[in-house]
Motif scaffolding. Structure first.
Motif, PDB file in Angstrom:
ATOM      1  N   ILE A 165       0.869  -1.182   0.000  1.00  0.00           N
ATOM      2  CA  ILE A 165       0.000   0.000   0.000  1.00  0.00           C
ATOM      3  C   ILE A 165       0.900   1.224   0.000  1.00  0.00           C
ATOM      4  O   ILE A 165       1.786   1.347   0.852  1.00  0.00           O
ATOM      5  N   ASP A 166       0.675   2.112  -0.962  1.00  0.00           N
ATOM      6  CA  ASP A 166       1.499   3.315  -1.028  1.00  0.00           C
ATOM      7  C   ASP A 166       0.811   4.466  -0.302  1.00  0.00           C
ATOM      8  O   ASP A 166      -0.311   4.330   0.206  1.00  0.00           O
ATOM      9  N   CYS A 167       1.493   5.603  -0.258  1.00  0.00           N
ATOM     10  CA  CYS A 167       0.986   6.731   0.539  1.00  0.00           C
ATOM     11  C   CYS A 167      -0.234   7.410  -0.071  1.00  0.00           C
ATOM     12  O   CYS A 167      -0.827   8.279   0.553  1.00  0.00           O
ATOM     13  N   GLU A 168      -0.641   6.990  -1.267  1.00  0.00           N
ATOM     14  CA  GLU A 168      -1.880   7.504  -1.854  1.00  0.00           C
ATOM     15  C   GLU A 168      -3.028   6.519  -1.665  1.00  0.00           C
ATOM     16  O   GLU A 168      -4.136   6.750  -2.138  1.00  0.00           O
ATOM     17  N   GLY A 169      -2.753   5.415  -0.981  1.00  0.00           N
ATOM     18  CA  GLY A 169      -3.787   4.435  -0.690  1.00  0.00           C
ATOM     19  C   GLY A 169      -3.960   3.346  -1.735  1.00  0.00           C
ATOM     20  O   GLY A 169      -4.842   2.502  -1.610  1.00  0.00           O
ATOM     21  N   ARG A 170      -3.133   3.375  -2.794  1.00  0.00           N
ATOM     22  CA  ARG A 170      -3.207   2.292  -3.784  1.00  0.00           C
ATOM     23  C   ARG A 170      -2.766   1.002  -3.107  1.00  0.00           C
ATOM     24  O   ARG A 170      -1.745   0.973  -2.430  1.00  0.00           O
ATOM     25  N   ASN A 171      -3.542  -0.062  -3.341  1.00  0.00           N
ATOM     26  CA  ASN A 171      -3.360  -1.312  -2.603  1.00  0.00           C
ATOM     27  C   ASN A 171      -3.129  -2.453  -3.596  1.00  0.00           C
ATOM     28  O   ASN A 171      -4.015  -2.801  -4.375  1.00  0.00           O
ATOM     29  N   LEU A 172      -1.947  -3.042  -3.548  1.00  0.00           N
ATOM     30  CA  LEU A 172      -1.605  -4.125  -4.459  1.00  0.00           C
ATOM     31  C   LEU A 172      -2.544  -5.320  -4.300  1.00  0.00           C
ATOM     32  O   LEU A 172      -2.899  -5.960  -5.283  1.00  0.00           O
ATOM     33  N   TYR A 173      -2.975  -5.597  -3.082  1.00  0.00           N
ATOM     34  CA  TYR A 173      -3.893  -6.719  -2.871  1.00  0.00           C
ATOM     35  C   TYR A 173      -5.194  -6.500  -3.645  1.00  0.00           C
ATOM     36  O   TYR A 173      -5.717  -7.416  -4.269  1.00  0.00           O
ATOM     37  N   GLU A 174      -5.726  -5.287  -3.593  1.00  0.00           N
ATOM     38  CA  GLU A 174      -6.975  -4.986  -4.302  1.00  0.00           C
ATOM     39  C   GLU A 174      -6.752  -4.896  -5.811  1.00  0.00           C
ATOM     40  O   GLU A 174      -7.532  -5.443  -6.584  1.00  0.00           O
ATOM     41  N   GLU A 175      -5.693  -4.206  -6.227  1.00  0.00           N
ATOM     42  CA  GLU A 175      -5.419  -4.056  -7.654  1.00  0.00           C
ATOM     43  C   GLU A 175      -5.092  -5.393  -8.310  1.00  0.00           C
ATOM     44  O   GLU A 175      -5.514  -5.666  -9.425  1.00  0.00           O
ATOM     45  N   GLY A 176      -4.318  -6.226  -7.599  1.00  0.00           N
ATOM     46  CA  GLY A 176      -3.958  -7.540  -8.131  1.00  0.00           C
ATOM     47  C   GLY A 176      -5.174  -8.434  -8.290  1.00  0.00           C
ATOM     48  O   GLY A 176      -5.323  -9.129  -9.302  1.00  0.00           O
ATOM     49  N   ARG A 177      -6.057  -8.421  -7.304  1.00  0.00           N
ATOM     50  CA  ARG A 177      -7.286  -9.218  -7.363  1.00  0.00           C
ATOM     51  C   ARG A 177      -8.157  -8.768  -8.528  1.00  0.00           C
ATOM     52  O   ARG A 177      -8.656  -9.585  -9.297  1.00  0.00           O
ATOM     53  N   LYS A 178      -8.290  -7.430  -8.702  1.00  0.00           N
ATOM     54  CA  LYS A 178      -9.108  -6.900  -9.793  1.00  0.00           C
ATOM     55  C   LYS A 178      -8.508  -7.286 -11.157  1.00  0.00           C
ATOM     56  O   LYS A 178      -9.233  -7.720 -12.053  1.00  0.00           O
ATOM     57  N   ALA A 179      -7.187  -7.168 -11.292  1.00  0.00           N
ATOM     58  CA  ALA A 179      -6.537  -7.512 -12.574  1.00  0.00           C
ATOM     59  C   ALA A 179      -6.739  -8.986 -12.901  1.00  0.00           C
ATOM     60  O   ALA A 179      -7.008  -9.350 -14.036  1.00  0.00           O
TER      61      ALA A 179
END
Length: 186
Positions: A165-179
């Motif tokens: 999770i970066d400082c803008e709130g982007r979340n790899l767990y959520e983005e990866g699941r969506k992709a």
């Protein structure tokens, strides 16, 4: 993107990181788990100083095993980060910026990360012996009575992590699941 980072994790440096980046961390980090975090947050609530300067600090959620003779530290794999979710916003408000662990974080922690420009790094669970090889120095600094959960200052070299999770709130767990789910619609 692959990045080699030298700590401390300043606000400017945190802003360059994106969820999904592979990071090799070098510098001083601190260890703590829930018992240590509880004590630190209680100290802050009483207006007391922490056992280390939290400004731009990175905290590794780990309870290392005892070091074997000649070793700096024992196995040092990440603890489930959710155990620190009750304390993470307070620690960030005191200046801590980086967190290393495994697993998902609560929305309140993500909001605090956005407010204080924090970054959550994921370490590979089950790889404690390999991660320990990155630790070049280990020093007990507080709460010795907590055993493995005592606070330690570590010096690490090229510790392999992923920005979850970066400082803008982007979340790899959520983005990866969506992709992944989008790729299956096909």
């Amino acid at each position: 993107m692959e990045k080699h980072i030298t700590l401390p994790l300043t606000e400017a440096l945190a802003k360059t990181l994106r969820a999904g980046d592979t990071v090799y961390l070098t510098g001083t980090i601190y260890t703590s788990r829930d018992a240590g975090h509880k004590r630190m947050c209680e100290a802050l609530a009483r207006g007391e100083a922490l056992p280390f300067d939290p400004t731009d600090a990175t905290i590794y959620y780990v309870g290392p095993t005892p070091a074997k003779p000649g070793a700096v530290i024992g196995s040092a794999g990440p603890t489930t980060s959710g155990r620190m979710d009750a304390y993470a916003p307070t620690m960030m408000s005191a200046g801590a910026r980086g967190m290393i662990g495994k697993g998902a974080r609560l929305p309140e922690v993500v909001e605090a990360m956005k407010k204080y420009h924090g970054v959550y790094f994921g370490a590979i669970g089950g790889a404690g012996a390999l991660l320990a090889k990155c630790i070049k120095k280990a020093e007990l600094i507080a709460y010795e009575d907590l055993g493995a959960e005592a606070l330690r200052r570590l010096y690490v070299e090229e510790m392999p992590l992923v920005v979850i999770i970066d400082c803008e709130g982007r979340n790899l767990y959520e983005e990866g699941r969506k992709a992944y789910l989008d790729s299956k619609k096909g």
